[in-house]
Design a protein around this motif. Structure first.
Motif, PDB file in Angstrom:
ATOM      1  N   ALA A   1      -2.944   2.977  -4.380  1.00  0.00           N
ATOM      2  CA  ALA A   1      -2.111   3.886  -4.850  1.00  0.00           C
ATOM      3  C   ALA A   1      -2.741   5.059  -5.469  1.00  0.00           C
ATOM      4  O   ALA A   1      -2.811   5.306  -6.774  1.00  0.00           O
ATOM      5  N   PRO A   2      -3.413   5.738  -4.800  1.00  0.00           N
ATOM      6  CA  PRO A   2      -4.341   7.078  -5.111  1.00  0.00           C
ATOM      7  C   PRO A   2      -3.305   8.016  -6.012  1.00  0.00           C
ATOM      8  O   PRO A   2      -2.404   8.204  -5.711  1.00  0.00           O
ATOM      9  N   ILE A   3      -4.058   8.477  -7.060  1.00  0.00           N
ATOM     10  CA  ILE A   3      -3.479   9.701  -7.900  1.00  0.00           C
ATOM     11  C   ILE A   3      -3.824  10.882  -7.475  1.00  0.00           C
ATOM     12  O   ILE A   3      -5.008  11.404  -7.195  1.00  0.00           O
ATOM     13  N   SER A   4      -2.620  11.670  -7.263  1.00  0.00           N
ATOM     14  CA  SER A   4      -2.980  13.227  -7.061  1.00  0.00           C
ATOM     15  C   SER A   4      -3.788  14.000  -8.038  1.00  0.00           C
ATOM     16  O   SER A   4      -3.232  13.898  -9.087  1.00  0.00           O
ATOM     17  N   THR A   5      -4.801  14.711  -7.582  1.00  0.00           N
ATOM     18  CA  THR A   5      -5.586  15.673  -8.841  1.00  0.00           C
ATOM     19  C   THR A   5      -5.056  17.079  -8.444  1.00  0.00           C
ATOM     20  O   THR A   5      -5.833  17.907  -9.082  1.00  0.00           O
TER      21      THR A   5
ATOM     22  N   VAL B   1      -7.205  13.432  -4.326  1.00  0.00           N
ATOM     23  CA  VAL B   1      -6.726  12.268  -4.878  1.00  0.00           C
ATOM     24  C   VAL B   1      -7.829  11.730  -5.616  1.00  0.00           C
ATOM     25  O   VAL B   1      -9.048  11.756  -4.956  1.00  0.00           O
ATOM     26  N   GLU B   2      -7.731  10.797  -6.348  1.00  0.00           N
ATOM     27  CA  GLU B   2      -8.623   9.816  -7.070  1.00  0.00           C
ATOM     28  C   GLU B   2      -8.082   8.340  -7.177  1.00  0.00           C
ATOM     29  O   GLU B   2      -6.887   8.097  -7.216  1.00  0.00           O
TER      30      GLU B   2
ATOM     31  N   ARG C   1       0.853  -1.342  -0.156  1.00  0.00           N
ATOM     32  CA  ARG C   1      -0.015   0.065   0.043  1.00  0.00           C
ATOM     33  C   ARG C   1       0.898   1.504  -0.130  1.00  0.00           C
ATOM     34  O   ARG C   1       1.968   1.452   0.838  1.00  0.00           O
ATOM     35  N   LEU C   2       0.438   2.066  -0.782  1.00  0.00           N
ATOM     36  CA  LEU C   2       0.959   3.344  -0.953  1.00  0.00           C
ATOM     37  C   LEU C   2      -0.007   4.559   0.032  1.00  0.00           C
ATOM     38  O   LEU C   2       0.249   5.828  -0.227  1.00  0.00           O
ATOM     39  N   SER C   3      -1.062   3.899   0.419  1.00  0.00           N
ATOM     40  CA  SER C   3      -2.298   4.963   0.638  1.00  0.00           C
ATOM     41  C   SER C   3      -2.253   5.016   2.149  1.00  0.00           C
ATOM     42  O   SER C   3      -3.322   5.709   2.594  1.00  0.00           O
ATOM     43  N   GLU C   4      -1.189   4.744   2.996  1.00  0.00           N
ATOM     44  CA  GLU C   4      -1.476   4.817   4.458  1.00  0.00           C
ATOM     45  C   GLU C   4      -1.969   6.287   5.015  1.00  0.00           C
ATOM     46  O   GLU C   4      -2.872   6.340   5.861  1.00  0.00           O
ATOM     47  N   PRO C   5      -1.235   7.490   4.324  1.00  0.00           N
ATOM     48  CA  PRO C   5      -1.855   8.748   4.836  1.00  0.00           C
ATOM     49  C   PRO C   5      -3.131   8.834   4.306  1.00  0.00           C
ATOM     50  O   PRO C   5      -3.845   9.460   5.293  1.00  0.00           O
ATOM     51  N   GLN C   6      -3.561   8.452   3.296  1.00  0.00           N
ATOM     52  CA  GLN C   6      -4.942   8.711   2.970  1.00  0.00           C
ATOM     53  C   GLN C   6      -6.085   8.022   4.010  1.00  0.00           C
ATOM     54  O   GLN C   6      -7.256   8.302   4.042  1.00  0.00           O
ATOM     55  N   GLU C   7      -5.658   6.453   3.985  1.00  0.00           N
ATOM     56  CA  GLU C   7      -6.413   5.646   5.077  1.00  0.00           C
ATOM     57  C   GLU C   7      -6.668   6.222   6.294  1.00  0.00           C
ATOM     58  O   GLU C   7      -7.628   6.288   6.902  1.00  0.00           O
ATOM     59  N   LEU C   8      -5.536   6.726   6.874  1.00  0.00           N
ATOM     60  CA  LEU C   8      -5.614   7.377   8.156  1.00  0.00           C
ATOM     61  C   LEU C   8      -6.077   8.582   8.316  1.00  0.00           C
ATOM     62  O   LEU C   8      -7.179   8.770   9.248  1.00  0.00           O
ATOM     63  N   SER C   9      -6.243   9.474   7.175  1.00  0.00           N
ATOM     64  CA  SER C   9      -7.041  10.459   7.147  1.00  0.00           C
ATOM     65  C   SER C   9      -8.560  10.383   7.001  1.00  0.00           C
ATOM     66  O   SER C   9      -9.434  10.917   7.583  1.00  0.00           O
TER      67      SER C   9
END
Length: 283
Positions: free
Chosen positions: A226-230, A235-236, A39-47
């Protein structure tokens, strides 16, 4: 009040478990384990977890006490039980051998998305989950849906038990203690599956939020690895990580932009010819 331990990633399924529990006079004790898989998404998940917890606490329908999530570091010895890891490894090897038998003895390139999305792999996160439940000697609720390939151990009618939780008025699926697959039992014996117990698939879960007035909660979830920054911090979903592929295959298209769906179509059309191009981003 009764305590319900929940493994919460901030995704659609585990958030459903928390949201549904929030409607009852219980204590929700969430756990988040860091450093899982690729996962590259830990910051988004915790947020997402933080934002959703705040929404639910402020919701007048909430009857539960929602504790601060306990963040478990990847180095924590509580998630590295030797017996559990051995059981996970045996299941992992059986899945690989089955995949090879179905694909002329071949496996995709190391790190290829294909083997994960096609269900020939059981994530090491389940070894972490099972180690934690064993260490704490307590049941945990987990957001596995009815059709999830991970729940294949639950697919035989003689291996499952449907319990009715009177306090929360839910059906909860769990493994019987006399099943023949002892490795699956080692991994899942302390896990309760409320989504699978209610016979819900991904589409059902997605629709439940709108049917029950929790669209704001759903909008805060993050399932993409692996969310993509917009831009501007937004992110999307990428459309090509394992959770995205599974969500799209199960007919839940609403979270994706046309660009995300185009990336998914590219994956489906080309991943067997070009596996290197679809390696897991965090591999």
């Amino acid at each position: 009040m009764k305590i319900y331990n929940v493994l919460w990633s901030g995704g659609v399924d585990s958030t459903f478990v928390v949201t549904q529990l929030s409607q009852y006079p219980v204590v929700i004790r969430p756990f988040y384990i860091k450093g899982q898989t690729f996962r590259l998404s830990e910051p988004q998940e915790l947020s997402a977890i933080k934002a959703i917890r705040e929404l639910l606490i402020a919701d007048e329908r909430t009857k539960a006490e929602i504790m601060e999530p306990e963040i478990i570091e990847a180095s924590d010895p509580r998630i590295k039980d030797r017996e559990v890891v051995k059981a996970w490894r045996r299941i992992y090897m059986r899945l690989l051998e089955r995949y090879k038998a179905e694909h002329n003895g071949k496996l995709p390139a190391a790190g290829s998305q294909q083997i994960y999305a096609d269900g020939a792999y059981i994530s090491p996160q389940y070894a972490s989950f099972a180690s934690l439940t064993k260490n704490l000697n307590s049941d945990f609720e987990i957001g596995i849906i009815y059709a999830d390939h991970v729940s294949s151990a639950f697919n035989s009618s003689d291996s499952i038990l449907i319990e009715y939780d009177e306090l929360t008025e839910r059906k909860v699926l769990r493994l019987r203690d006399d099943i023949s697959d002892k490795d699956s039992y080692t991994l899942f014996k302390d896990m309760r599956l409320p989504i699978a117990g209610q016979g819900m698939d991904k589409r059902d879960v997605w629709k439940w939020y709108s049917d029950h007035g929790y669209l704001m909660v759903r909008s805060k979830t993050n399932f993409c690895q692996a969310p993509i920054s917009t831009g501007g911090g937004a992110v999307e979903p990428c459309g090509v990580c394992t959770p995205c592929i599974c969500v799209i295959r199960e007919g839940v298209l609403e979270p994706f932009t046309e660009a995300g769906l185009a990336r998914y179509r590219d994956y489906e059309e080309n991943h067997e010819r070009e596996p290197e191009r679809f390696r897991l981003k965090g591999f």
